[in-house]
Design a protein around this motif. Structure first.
Motif, PDB file in Angstrom:
ATOM      1  N   LYS A  68       6.635   2.822 -11.661  1.00 27.47           N
ATOM      2  CA  LYS A  68       6.110   4.100 -12.136  1.00 27.47           C
ATOM      3  C   LYS A  68       7.157   5.208 -11.999  1.00 27.47           C
ATOM      4  O   LYS A  68       7.095   6.216 -12.692  1.00 27.47           O
ATOM      5  CB  LYS A  68       4.852   4.471 -11.346  1.00 27.47           C
ATOM      6  N   LEU A  69       8.102   4.987 -11.088  1.00 31.39           N
ATOM      7  CA  LEU A  69       9.163   5.971 -10.882  1.00 31.39           C
ATOM      8  C   LEU A  69      10.357   5.704 -11.790  1.00 31.39           C
ATOM      9  O   LEU A  69      11.056   6.629 -12.201  1.00 31.39           O
ATOM     10  CB  LEU A  69       9.620   5.950  -9.421  1.00 31.39           C
ATOM     11  N   ALA A 105      15.476   8.531  -8.946  1.00 32.92           N
ATOM     12  CA  ALA A 105      16.035   9.110 -10.180  1.00 32.92           C
ATOM     13  C   ALA A 105      17.551   9.220 -10.134  1.00 32.92           C
ATOM     14  O   ALA A 105      18.225   9.116 -11.162  1.00 32.92           O
ATOM     15  CB  ALA A 105      15.415  10.482 -10.427  1.00 32.92           C
ATOM     16  N   LYS A 106      18.101   9.400  -8.944  1.00 32.94           N
ATOM     17  CA  LYS A 106      19.550   9.555  -8.790  1.00 32.94           C
ATOM     18  C   LYS A 106      20.300   8.216  -8.776  1.00 32.94           C
ATOM     19  O   LYS A 106      21.525   8.192  -8.872  1.00 32.94           O
ATOM     20  CB  LYS A 106      19.859  10.301  -7.486  1.00 32.94           C
ATOM     21  N   ALA A 107      19.561   7.128  -8.633  1.00 33.39           N
ATOM     22  CA  ALA A 107      20.197   5.820  -8.442  1.00 33.39           C
ATOM     23  C   ALA A 107      20.769   5.246  -9.727  1.00 33.39           C
ATOM     24  O   ALA A 107      20.239   5.458 -10.818  1.00 33.39           O
ATOM     25  CB  ALA A 107      19.191   4.836  -7.846  1.00 33.39           C
ATOM     26  N   ASP A 149       0.805  -1.223   0.000  1.00 34.53           N
ATOM     27  CA  ASP A 149       0.000   0.000   0.000  1.00 34.53           C
ATOM     28  C   ASP A 149       0.838   1.273   0.000  1.00 34.53           C
ATOM     29  O   ASP A 149       0.296   2.368   0.126  1.00 34.53           O
ATOM     30  CB  ASP A 149      -0.918   0.017   1.234  1.00 34.53           C
ATOM     31  N   PHE A 150       2.148   1.142  -0.127  1.00 35.69           N
ATOM     32  CA  PHE A 150       3.016   2.310  -0.048  1.00 35.69           C
ATOM     33  C   PHE A 150       2.759   3.270  -1.212  1.00 35.69           C
ATOM     34  O   PHE A 150       2.590   2.856  -2.360  1.00 35.69           O
ATOM     35  CB  PHE A 150       4.483   1.867  -0.064  1.00 35.69           C
ATOM     36  N   THR A 151       2.722   4.561  -0.882  1.00 39.35           N
ATOM     37  CA  THR A 151       2.542   5.590  -1.902  1.00 39.35           C
ATOM     38  C   THR A 151       3.814   6.428  -1.978  1.00 39.35           C
ATOM     39  O   THR A 151       4.171   7.104  -1.003  1.00 39.35           O
ATOM     40  CB  THR A 151       1.351   6.506  -1.568  1.00 39.35           C
ATOM     41  N   PRO A 152       4.516   6.397  -3.105  1.00 42.17           N
ATOM     42  CA  PRO A 152       5.763   7.158  -3.237  1.00 42.17           C
ATOM     43  C   PRO A 152       5.517   8.660  -3.139  1.00 42.17           C
ATOM     44  O   PRO A 152       4.473   9.163  -3.563  1.00 42.17           O
ATOM     45  CB  PRO A 152       6.256   6.777  -4.638  1.00 42.17           C
ATOM     46  N   THR A 153       6.484   9.364  -2.577  1.00 42.43           N
ATOM     47  CA  THR A 153       6.428  10.820  -2.476  1.00 42.43           C
ATOM     48  C   THR A 153       7.358  11.442  -3.515  1.00 42.43           C
ATOM     49  O   THR A 153       8.085  10.732  -4.215  1.00 42.43           O
ATOM     50  CB  THR A 153       6.859  11.276  -1.078  1.00 42.43           C
ATOM     51  N   THR A 154       7.347  12.756  -3.582  1.00 42.63           N
ATOM     52  CA  THR A 154       8.263  13.454  -4.486  1.00 42.63           C
ATOM     53  C   THR A 154       9.714  13.168  -4.106  1.00 42.63           C
ATOM     54  O   THR A 154      10.574  12.980  -4.969  1.00 42.63           O
ATOM     55  CB  THR A 154       8.004  14.967  -4.440  1.00 42.63           C
ATOM     56  N   ALA A 155       9.965  13.117  -2.792  1.00 42.81           N
ATOM     57  CA  ALA A 155      11.313  12.810  -2.316  1.00 42.81           C
ATOM     58  C   ALA A 155      11.739  11.411  -2.740  1.00 42.81           C
ATOM     59  O   ALA A 155      12.896  11.176  -3.103  1.00 42.81           O
ATOM     60  CB  ALA A 155      11.365  12.945  -0.799  1.00 42.81           C
ATOM     61  N   THR A 156      10.795  10.467  -2.704  1.00 43.16           N
ATOM     62  CA  THR A 156      11.087   9.101  -3.141  1.00 43.16           C
ATOM     63  C   THR A 156      11.466   9.079  -4.618  1.00 43.16           C
ATOM     64  O   THR A 156      12.434   8.427  -5.017  1.00 43.16           O
ATOM     65  CB  THR A 156       9.862   8.192  -2.923  1.00 43.16           C
ATOM     66  N   ALA A 157      10.703   9.812  -5.422  1.00 44.82           N
ATOM     67  CA  ALA A 157      10.963   9.858  -6.863  1.00 44.82           C
ATOM     68  C   ALA A 157      12.342  10.434  -7.157  1.00 44.82           C
ATOM     69  O   ALA A 157      13.061   9.937  -8.032  1.00 44.82           O
ATOM     70  CB  ALA A 157       9.889  10.691  -7.551  1.00 44.82           C
ATOM     71  N   LYS A 158      12.743  11.470  -6.415  1.00 51.05           N
ATOM     72  CA  LYS A 158      14.055  12.079  -6.608  1.00 51.05           C
ATOM     73  C   LYS A 158      15.163  11.106  -6.233  1.00 51.05           C
ATOM     74  O   LYS A 158      16.193  11.016  -6.915  1.00 51.05           O
ATOM     75  CB  LYS A 158      14.169  13.356  -5.770  1.00 51.05           C
ATOM     76  N   GLU A 159      14.955  10.373  -5.144  1.00 51.58           N
ATOM     77  CA  GLU A 159      15.950   9.395  -4.693  1.00 51.58           C
ATOM     78  C   GLU A 159      16.146   8.302  -5.743  1.00 51.58           C
ATOM     79  O   GLU A 159      17.272   7.904  -6.063  1.00 51.58           O
ATOM     80  CB  GLU A 159      15.494   8.770  -3.373  1.00 51.58           C
TER      81      GLU A 159
END
Length: 296
Positions: free
Chosen positions: A104-105, A86-88, A74-84
């Motif tokens: 989705k990210l 993207a850098k990987a 049920d986890f919902t990614p945040t903007t901070a999650t998406a940025k993390e």
């Protein structure tokens, strides 16, 4: 005197050149060390813990879900999650429908444990409770790291081999439990621990009940009645309780087990914060070993 001066100047020049070359070498080495780092993001903390063991000091691994209070489904990614993400350089997921939100990210750079072990949609998602799956995951990590940092490929293979040796403690404990068990029939609140149970020779008798709980729906009256009768008639050796369940029905089943002196093995779907995979799994096996010994 002039000859002496020339020799003196040549000596000084040689020393200066030596220090200059040494300094350049150090700068080049420092630059290489700081630049050649792998950044890994894993959806869950146990996969992150294992990934860091294989990676060593050649990079960092971050876990998106690092708390046993968060349900990966049920986890919902945040903007901070998406940025993390993207850098990987590499993103690790369980797959098999467990943490599909990460796709989705990032639909590239993903290492799926499900694909590594050949799991298909509809299979039990809790792949990490089978040490054989973790061995394949560790080998895949070493191979992927080696492609990202070819000059360190041998180090990653060595780290992977060392970690697989550590996994022997889990296999040894499971083999011992398998040899000591008497009644092989058990019941579970959810199919979280089923891979481990299967490896140890146990048979889960309430699959329909457990699947309903996992999917967030209420088990049928028949499923509940049959499980209650199995407990009252002592047909099961123990009940496996996912401590992260928040179902009143499951709570009532666990209470009935305790009332009827049926042991309850408490497990979790995600690793306690700050722990490590082997200790987490090993502690649960130690609980089970005590249950098996008292039932002999």
């Amino acid at each position: 005197m002039k000859k002496f001066s020339k020799l003196f100047l040549l000596a000084v020049g040689a020393i200066f050149l030596t220090f200059s070359l040494s300094a350049c070498g150090k700068q080049s080495s420092t630059k290489k060390t700081s630049a050649d780092k792998i950044k890994v993001v894993a959806t869950t903390n146990f996969y992150a813990n294992i990934a860091q063991e294989v990676l060593g000091n050649h990079g960092t691994v971050t876990s998106i879900i690092d708390s046993p209070n968060v349900d990966p489904h049920d986890f919902t990614p945040t903007t901070a999650t998406a940025k993390e993400v993207a850098k990987a350089n590499l993103v690790i997921e369980n797959g098999v429908g467990y943490d599909t939100w990460v796709n989705k990210l990032q639909d590239r750079k993903i290492l799926s444990v499900g694909k590594i072990v050949g799991a298909k949609d509809g299979d039990n998602e809790h792949l990490w409770y089978n040490p054989a799956n973790i061995e394949k995951y560790v080998d895949a990590l070493a191979a992927q790291y080696g492609r990202l940092l070819p000059q360190d490929a041998a180090i990653f293979k060595k780290n992977a081999a060392a970690y697989k040796k550590k996994l022997n403690v889990l296999n040894q404990k499971m083999d011992q439990i398998k040899n000591e068990k008497q009644n092989a029939d058990v019941a579970v609140s959810e199919p979280v621990f089923n891979y481990a149970l299967q490896k140890m020779g146990f048979k889960v008798t309430d699959n329909h009940f457990a699947l309903a709980i996992e999917e967030g729906s209420d088990p049928s009256y028949t499923d509940i009645r049959d499980l209650q009768n199995s407990i009252k008639e002592h047909k099961i050796a123990f009940f496996v309780l996912n401590k992260q369940d928040d179902s009143k029905i499951v709570d009532n089943i666990a209470d009935l087990c305790r009332k009827e002196n049926i042991p309850v093995l408490e497990v979790t779907e995600t690793m306690p914060k700050g722990g490590n995979y082997i200790d987490w799994f090993s502690n649960e096996l130690d609980q089970l070993a005590k249950i098996v010994q008292t039932k002999r």
